[in-house]
Design a protein around this motif. Structure first.
Motif, PDB file in Angstrom:
ATOM      1  N   THR A 245       0.849  -1.200   0.000  1.00 19.86           N
ATOM      2  CA  THR A 245       0.000   0.000   0.000  1.00 19.86           C
ATOM      3  C   THR A 245       0.877   1.239   0.000  1.00 19.86           C
ATOM      4  O   THR A 245       1.858   1.320   0.744  1.00 19.86           O
ATOM      5  CB  THR A 245      -0.911   0.029   1.244  1.00 19.86           C
ATOM      6  N   GLY A 246       0.525   2.205  -0.860  1.00 18.21           N
ATOM      7  CA  GLY A 246       1.299   3.442  -0.944  1.00 18.21           C
ATOM      8  C   GLY A 246       0.414   4.649  -1.154  1.00 18.21           C
ATOM      9  O   GLY A 246      -0.776   4.530  -1.451  1.00 18.21           O
ATOM     10  N   THR A 247       1.010   5.829  -1.006  1.00 15.36           N
ATOM     11  CA  THR A 247       0.288   7.093  -1.145  1.00 15.36           C
ATOM     12  C   THR A 247       1.025   8.000  -2.125  1.00 15.36           C
ATOM     13  O   THR A 247       2.254   8.126  -2.067  1.00 15.36           O
ATOM     14  CB  THR A 247       0.160   7.803   0.216  1.00 15.36           C
ATOM     15  N   VAL A 248       0.252   8.620  -3.019  1.00 14.74           N
ATOM     16  CA  VAL A 248       0.834   9.538  -3.995  1.00 14.74           C
ATOM     17  C   VAL A 248      -0.040  10.786  -4.087  1.00 14.74           C
ATOM     18  O   VAL A 248      -1.193  10.788  -3.657  1.00 14.74           O
ATOM     19  CB  VAL A 248       0.938   8.899  -5.400  1.00 14.74           C
ATOM     20  N   ILE A 249       0.539  11.848  -4.637  1.00 13.79           N
ATOM     21  CA  ILE A 249      -0.216  13.049  -4.984  1.00 13.79           C
ATOM     22  C   ILE A 249      -0.349  13.069  -6.503  1.00 13.79           C
ATOM     23  O   ILE A 249       0.651  13.162  -7.223  1.00 13.79           O
ATOM     24  CB  ILE A 249       0.497  14.336  -4.497  1.00 13.79           C
ATOM     25  N   LEU A 250      -1.579  12.956  -6.986  1.00 19.28           N
ATOM     26  CA  LEU A 250      -1.837  12.991  -8.417  1.00 19.28           C
ATOM     27  C   LEU A 250      -2.134  14.416  -8.859  1.00 19.28           C
ATOM     28  O   LEU A 250      -2.852  15.142  -8.155  1.00 19.28           O
ATOM     29  CB  LEU A 250      -3.028  12.095  -8.765  1.00 19.28           C
ATOM     30  N   HIS A 251      -1.618  14.811  -9.987  1.00 18.16           N
ATOM     31  CA  HIS A 251      -1.868  16.147 -10.507  1.00 18.16           C
ATOM     32  C   HIS A 251      -3.164  16.156 -11.314  1.00 18.16           C
ATOM     33  O   HIS A 251      -3.187  16.443 -12.511  1.00 18.16           O
ATOM     34  CB  HIS A 251      -0.678  16.611 -11.363  1.00 18.16           C
ATOM     35  N   ARG A 252      -4.228  15.804 -10.645  1.00 20.44           N
ATOM     36  CA  ARG A 252      -5.575  15.812 -11.225  1.00 20.44           C
ATOM     37  C   ARG A 252      -6.574  16.159 -10.129  1.00 20.44           C
ATOM     38  O   ARG A 252      -6.347  15.851  -8.953  1.00 20.44           O
ATOM     39  CB  ARG A 252      -5.940  14.448 -11.811  1.00 20.44           C
ATOM     40  N   PRO A 253      -7.705  16.765 -10.483  1.00 18.07           N
ATOM     41  CA  PRO A 253      -8.737  17.048  -9.477  1.00 18.07           C
ATOM     42  C   PRO A 253      -9.312  15.750  -8.914  1.00 18.07           C
ATOM     43  O   PRO A 253      -9.379  14.728  -9.602  1.00 18.07           O
ATOM     44  CB  PRO A 253      -9.807  17.826 -10.258  1.00 18.07           C
ATOM     45  N   ALA A 254      -9.736  15.798  -7.659  1.00 22.38           N
ATOM     46  CA  ALA A 254     -10.281  14.604  -7.003  1.00 22.38           C
ATOM     47  C   ALA A 254     -11.503  14.070  -7.744  1.00 22.38           C
ATOM     48  O   ALA A 254     -11.728  12.854  -7.791  1.00 22.38           O
ATOM     49  CB  ALA A 254     -10.641  14.932  -5.558  1.00 22.38           C
ATOM     50  N   ALA A 255     -12.297  14.942  -8.334  1.00 23.96           N
ATOM     51  CA  ALA A 255     -13.504  14.510  -9.040  1.00 23.96           C
ATOM     52  C   ALA A 255     -13.173  13.629 -10.234  1.00 23.96           C
ATOM     53  O   ALA A 255     -13.975  12.770 -10.627  1.00 23.96           O
ATOM     54  CB  ALA A 255     -14.310  15.719  -9.500  1.00 23.96           C
ATOM     55  N   GLU A 256     -11.986  13.818 -10.840  1.00 27.20           N
ATOM     56  CA  GLU A 256     -11.588  12.999 -11.985  1.00 27.20           C
ATOM     57  C   GLU A 256     -10.924  11.698 -11.551  1.00 27.20           C
ATOM     58  O   GLU A 256     -10.865  10.742 -12.320  1.00 27.20           O
ATOM     59  CB  GLU A 256     -10.629  13.791 -12.878  1.00 27.20           C
ATOM     60  N   ILE A 265      -8.308   5.283  -1.265  1.00 21.26           N
ATOM     61  CA  ILE A 265      -8.802   6.416  -0.473  1.00 21.26           C
ATOM     62  C   ILE A 265      -8.432   7.701  -1.202  1.00 21.26           C
ATOM     63  O   ILE A 265      -7.250   7.980  -1.437  1.00 21.26           O
ATOM     64  CB  ILE A 265      -8.194   6.407   0.940  1.00 21.26           C
ATOM     65  N   VAL A 266      -9.436   8.479  -1.559  1.00 24.99           N
ATOM     66  CA  VAL A 266      -9.238   9.703  -2.327  1.00 24.99           C
ATOM     67  C   VAL A 266      -9.465  10.915  -1.424  1.00 24.99           C
ATOM     68  O   VAL A 266     -10.492  11.012  -0.758  1.00 24.99           O
ATOM     69  CB  VAL A 266     -10.198   9.759  -3.537  1.00 24.99           C
ATOM     70  N   GLU A 267      -8.492  11.850  -1.426  1.00 25.77           N
ATOM     71  CA  GLU A 267      -8.607  13.073  -0.629  1.00 25.77           C
ATOM     72  C   GLU A 267      -8.254  14.276  -1.508  1.00 25.77           C
ATOM     73  O   GLU A 267      -7.267  14.234  -2.265  1.00 25.77           O
ATOM     74  CB  GLU A 267      -7.665  13.027   0.573  1.00 25.77           C
ATOM     75  N   ASP A 268      -9.032  15.322  -1.389  1.00 22.46           N
ATOM     76  CA  ASP A 268      -8.765  16.557  -2.122  1.00 22.46           C
ATOM     77  C   ASP A 268      -7.531  17.227  -1.524  1.00 22.46           C
ATOM     78  O   ASP A 268      -7.497  17.540  -0.328  1.00 22.46           O
ATOM     79  CB  ASP A 268      -9.978  17.481  -2.033  1.00 22.46           C
ATOM     80  N   ALA A 269      -6.510  17.448  -2.349  1.00 18.38           N
ATOM     81  CA  ALA A 269      -5.258  18.032  -1.860  1.00 18.38           C
ATOM     82  C   ALA A 269      -5.033  19.430  -2.417  1.00 18.38           C
ATOM     83  O   ALA A 269      -3.905  19.902  -2.487  1.00 18.38           O
ATOM     84  CB  ALA A 269      -4.084  17.131  -2.222  1.00 18.38           C
ATOM     85  N   GLY A 270      -6.101  20.112  -2.835  1.00 22.16           N
ATOM     86  CA  GLY A 270      -5.983  21.463  -3.358  1.00 22.16           C
ATOM     87  C   GLY A 270      -6.348  21.513  -4.827  1.00 22.16           C
ATOM     88  O   GLY A 270      -6.753  20.509  -5.416  1.00 22.16           O
ATOM     89  N   PRO A 271      -6.195  22.684  -5.439  1.00 16.68           N
ATOM     90  CA  PRO A 271      -6.540  22.844  -6.855  1.00 16.68           C
ATOM     91  C   PRO A 271      -5.770  21.863  -7.742  1.00 16.68           C
ATOM     92  O   PRO A 271      -4.533  21.837  -7.726  1.00 16.68           O
ATOM     93  CB  PRO A 271      -6.142  24.299  -7.160  1.00 16.68           C
ATOM     94  N   ASP A 272      -6.506  21.048  -8.461  1.00 12.96           N
ATOM     95  CA  ASP A 272      -5.908  20.092  -9.402  1.00 12.96           C
ATOM     96  C   ASP A 272      -4.915  19.141  -8.742  1.00 12.96           C
ATOM     97  O   ASP A 272      -3.946  18.693  -9.362  1.00 12.96           O
ATOM     98  CB  ASP A 272      -5.205  20.826 -10.553  1.00 12.96           C
ATOM     99  N   ARG A 273      -5.162  18.813  -7.487  1.00  4.64           N
ATOM    100  CA  ARG A 273      -4.294  17.871  -6.780  1.00  4.64           C
ATOM    101  C   ARG A 273      -5.169  16.901  -5.985  1.00  4.64           C
ATOM    102  O   ARG A 273      -6.165  17.293  -5.372  1.00  4.64           O
ATOM    103  CB  ARG A 273      -3.319  18.574  -5.833  1.00  4.64           C
ATOM    104  N   THR A 274      -4.749  15.618  -5.979  1.00  2.15           N
ATOM    105  CA  THR A 274      -5.485  14.589  -5.239  1.00  2.15           C
ATOM    106  C   THR A 274      -4.502  13.691  -4.508  1.00  2.15           C
ATOM    107  O   THR A 274      -3.510  13.222  -5.088  1.00  2.15           O
ATOM    108  CB  THR A 274      -6.333  13.716  -6.193  1.00  2.15           C
TER     109      THR A 274
END
Length: 326
Positions: A245-256, A265-274
């Motif tokens: 199991t790992g965690t990353v920051i994706l450069h996409r909005p959480a809604a996408e 587990i999806v968390e909103d990390a700011g504008p265009d970040r998840t």
């Protein structure tokens, strides 16, 4: 009510609960006790097995008979049966034709209001990708289920499986515990007496042998229930958690990201970040699965995931170099 309506109402009441005091039935139908007795006799003549209980609170009980008489269902039950029959055509069990015939029979006797409800419920039952290769015969399911209920050792021929010593052992002897359907396939969860361990078998790959073996005492599964056990097996783990199991920051909005995150587990990390926490059966597999979002990403943890991306990058670089074949 006329006699026919009264009989149908009486039958519906008898199907609702196990025991009905005669006095309660008479009150519900607004008839005499004598008429209740006559109506019960009429239903018996139609094939319904109705037992009479004696005593001050004596009444009637609808029992199982030797043949299947006409049945009554309320509106929700009728729709549920029709939906189940339509879905059964892709269940993997060899009952497709029987399901369609039964669905046609049910719809013919449905009131128009129920047919409209069912017709309004449009859905498509999609079969498995492997089609008839995973077909399971009803008799096989009945045989396995009977052995589970009787707690009898089940012997069967299984699709050729290589053992640790390189030999092949198609015949198996197991203590059957659970029959499970998952993602379009049927599985038998059993204790393998030859390997002295829990095993999961694809039912479409086994052929039961008769007679069954001796009785056995049930064993406790390694996890809380059979669903958790199978989930762990499919994940290549001994628990319900992914082994990696790992965690990353994706450069996409959480809604996408959310619609394609599966059990992550999806968390909103700011504008265009998840911030996404996900798992897989290996670090390489996890790294590869995270690339499906087609976005830049930053690894948060653990270091093993960073190493997996490095290895995956090296493999991709080698694959990008044309090589002579032949």
């Amino acid at each position: 009510m006329n006699t026919t309506s009264r009989l149908l109402t009486l039958l519906s009441l008898l199907q609702m609960r196990r025991d009905w005091p005669g006095a309660v039935l008479a009150d519900r139908l607004a008839i005499s006790h004598r008429t209740v007795r006559r109506d019960v006799e009429r239903l018996r003549a139609m094939g319904y097995r109705i037992e009479a209980t004696m005593g001050p609170d004596g009444g009637y009980r609808l029992e199982a008979g030797s043949e299947l008489p006409p049945l009554l269902f309320d509106d929700d039950q009728a729709v549920a049966i029709a939906v189940a029959l339509r879905s059964a055509t892709v269940s993997g069990v060899g009952i497709e034709d029987a399901s369609l015939r039964a669905l046609t029979t049910v719809k013919k006797v449905m009131p128009s209001r129920l047919r409209h409800r069912l017709d309004a419920l449009e859905f498509t039952a999609v079969p498995r990708a492997d089609g008839d290769r995973a077909r399971v015969e009803p008799e096989v399911l009945v045989t396995i289920s009977s052995a589970i209920r009787a707690r009898e050792v089940l012997r069967f021929d299984y699709a050729v499986q290589a053992t640790d010593d390189g030999a092949y052992r198609p015949s198996r002897s197991v203590e059957p515990q659970h029959l499970v359907t998952h993602a379009g396939h049927w599985y038998l969860v059993a204790w393998d007496r030859d390997r002295d361990a829990w095993r999961t078998f694809r039912v479409d790959r086994l052929t039961p042998r008769t007679p069954t073996g001796p009785r056995f005492e049930p064993r406790a599964l390694p996890t809380d229930d059979v669903a958790a056990y199978l989930q762990a097996q499919f994940r290549g783990s001994t628990s319900t958690a992914w082994p990696c199991t790992g965690t990353v920051i994706l450069h996409r909005p959480a809604a996408e990201v959310l619609p394609f995150a599966g059990d992550g587990i999806v968390e909103d990390a700011g504008p265009d970040r998840t911030r996404l926490t996900a798992g897989s059966w290996s670090w390489i597999a996890l790294a590869a699965s995270l690339l499906r979002f087609d976005a830049e990403l930053d690894v948060v943890e653990p270091p093993e995931l960073i190493d997996a991306f490095a290895e995956l990058s090296a493999r991709a670089a080698r694959a990008a170099v044309p090589s002579a074949i032949g």
